[in-house]
Design an enzyme around this catalytic site. Structure first.
Site, short mmCIF file in Angstrom:
data_model
loop_
_atom_site.label_atom_id
_atom_site.label_comp_id
_atom_site.label_asym_id
_atom_site.label_seq_id
_atom_site.Cartn_x
_atom_site.Cartn_y
_atom_site.Cartn_z
N GLU A 1 0.89 -1.18 0.01
CA GLU A 1 0.13 -0.09 -0.23
C GLU A 1 0.84 1.21 -0.10
O GLU A 1 1.26 1.61 0.84
CB GLU A 1 -0.94 0.01 1.12
CG GLU A 1 -1.78 1.17 1.37
CD GLU A 1 -2.63 1.41 2.58
OE1 GLU A 1 -3.14 0.31 2.98
OE2 GLU A 1 -2.99 2.49 2.90
N ARG B 1 0.74 9.99 0.77
CA ARG B 1 0.90 11.17 1.94
C ARG B 1 2.20 11.86 1.44
O ARG B 1 2.68 13.02 2.29
CB ARG B 1 1.40 10.25 3.42
CG ARG B 1 0.11 9.90 3.84
CD ARG B 1 0.37 8.75 4.99
NE ARG B 1 -0.82 8.04 5.10
CZ ARG B 1 -0.74 6.84 6.18
NH1 ARG B 1 0.22 6.76 6.90
NH2 ARG B 1 -1.61 6.15 6.17
N LYS C 1 -11.40 -0.87 5.90
CA LYS C 1 -10.12 -0.66 6.64
C LYS C 1 -10.96 -0.43 7.97
O LYS C 1 -11.66 0.35 8.13
CB LYS C 1 -9.01 0.26 5.96
CG LYS C 1 -8.04 0.68 6.80
CD LYS C 1 -7.06 1.51 5.84
CE LYS C 1 -6.03 2.34 6.61
NZ LYS C 1 -4.83 2.38 5.65
C1 3PG Z 1 -2.47 3.34 7.96
O1 3PG Z 1 -2.66 4.29 7.14
O2 3PG Z 1 -2.79 2.08 7.87
C2 3PG Z 1 -1.42 3.65 9.37
O3 3PG Z 1 -0.76 4.83 9.11
C3 3PG Z 1 -0.72 2.61 9.77
O4 3PG Z 1 -0.48 2.91 11.03
P1 3PG Z 1 0.76 2.32 11.99
O5 3PG Z 1 1.65 3.46 11.53
O6 3PG Z 1 0.42 2.59 13.00
O7 3PG Z 1 0.98 0.96 11.16
#
Ligand code: 3PG
Length: 211
Positions: free
Chosen positions: A40, A44, A128
Site C-alpha cells: 500500500e 501522503r 479498513k
Molecule cells: C495506515 O494508514 O494504515 C496507518 O498509517 C498505519 O498505522 P501504523 O503506522 O500504526 O502502522
C-alpha cells in the site's frame, strides 16, 4: 482485481510512505523478497503516484495498492499510475461512488457502526478499520461484528498493528489481513537498510503462513 482474495492471501500489507523516489524500488524489492507482495503506497507524499508506477514497472511480483486516497485527483492519479485498488483511512461517500463508477476496487476506512453501515450501503464488502488499536482493537471489532457479521463484511485493521499483536487480529475470521508501517519503518528506509526491512517482512510473512 478481486481485492478480498488478494488481500486475504497476502495477510499483511505494508503501509508505505515514500519521501524519496529513489527508495521506492529497493524498498519494494525487500518487501516482496521477504514474502509480502501486496504494497500500500500512500498518497501522503508528492511522489506516491510516481512510486507506484516505478515499482510496478521494475519489481516483478509486486501488487500495488494506493493508500490514503482522499481526493478525486488522487483516485485518478492512482489509477493512471497502475494501482490495482485504492484504500482510504476514512469513509467519504463521494470518493467511494467515484471509484465504483470507474470500476476501481476501493476499501474505505471505518471506525464506527455508522460509518460501516454507510460503507455497506455503497456496496463496500471490505473495509479498513482505522486507527485500530486506538479505536478499541480486537475487542471493539468483535463487538461491531456482533451486529454486522451477517453482512459478510471483511476487515483490514491498521493503526497500531505490529508483529506482537497480529495473531490477536488473525484470530477473528472476518479479519482477512492487517496493515501497518512497522514493516517499512522510516529509519530503516532512510538508512537504506533493505536487509532489515526484508527481515521484518519475512517475520510477518511467517505469521501469515502459520495463520
Ligand atoms: C495506515 O494508514 O494504515 C496507518 O498509517 C498505519 O498505522 P501504523 O503506522 O500504526 O502502522
Amino acid at each position: 482485481m478481486d481485492m478480498i482474495s488478494t488481500m486475504s492471501k497476502a495477510g499483511v500489507i505494508p503501509v508505505i510512505v515514500i519521501e524519496d523516489i529513489e527508495k521506492a524500488v529497493p524498498l519494494a524489492r525487500a518487501l516482496v523478497k521477504g514474502g509480502l507482495p501486496v504494497l500500500e503506497v500512500t498518497f501522503r507524499t508528492a511522489c506516491a503516484a510516481e512510486a507506484i508506477a516505478k515499482i510496478k514497472a521494475e519489481v516483478p511480483g509486486a501488487i500495488l495498492i494506493a493508500g490514503t486516497v482522499l481526493t478525486l485527483e488522487q483516485l485518478e492519479a492512482a489509477k493512471a499510475a497502475g494501482a490495482e485498488a485504492c484504500v482510504a483511512p476514512g469513509f467519504d461517500p463521494a470518493i467511494v461512488k467515484a471509484a465504483n463508477e470507474r470500476g476501481i476496487p476501493f476499501c474505505p476506512g471505518v471506525a464506527t457502526a455508522s460509518e460501516l453501515s454507510q460503507a455497506l450501503s455503497l456496496g463496500c464488502k471490505f473495509v479498513k478499520f482505522f486507527p485500530a488499536e486506538s479505536a478499541g482493537g480486537v475487542k471493539y471489532i468483535k463487538d461491531l461484528l456482533g451486529a454486522f457479521r451477517w453482512t459478510g463484511v471483511k476487515i483490514m485493521p491498521t493503526g497500531g498493528v505490529k508483529l506482537s499483536n497480529v495473531n490477536d487480529y488473525f484470530a477473528v475470521p472476518e479479519i482477512i489481513c492487517v496493515g501497518g508501517t512497522w514493516i517499512a519503518p522510516k529509519d530503516a528506509i532512510k538508512a537504506n537498510d533493505w536487509a532489515a526491512i526484508e527481515k521484518l517482512a519475512s517475520d510477518a510473512a511467517a505469521l501469515v503462513r502459520a495463520r
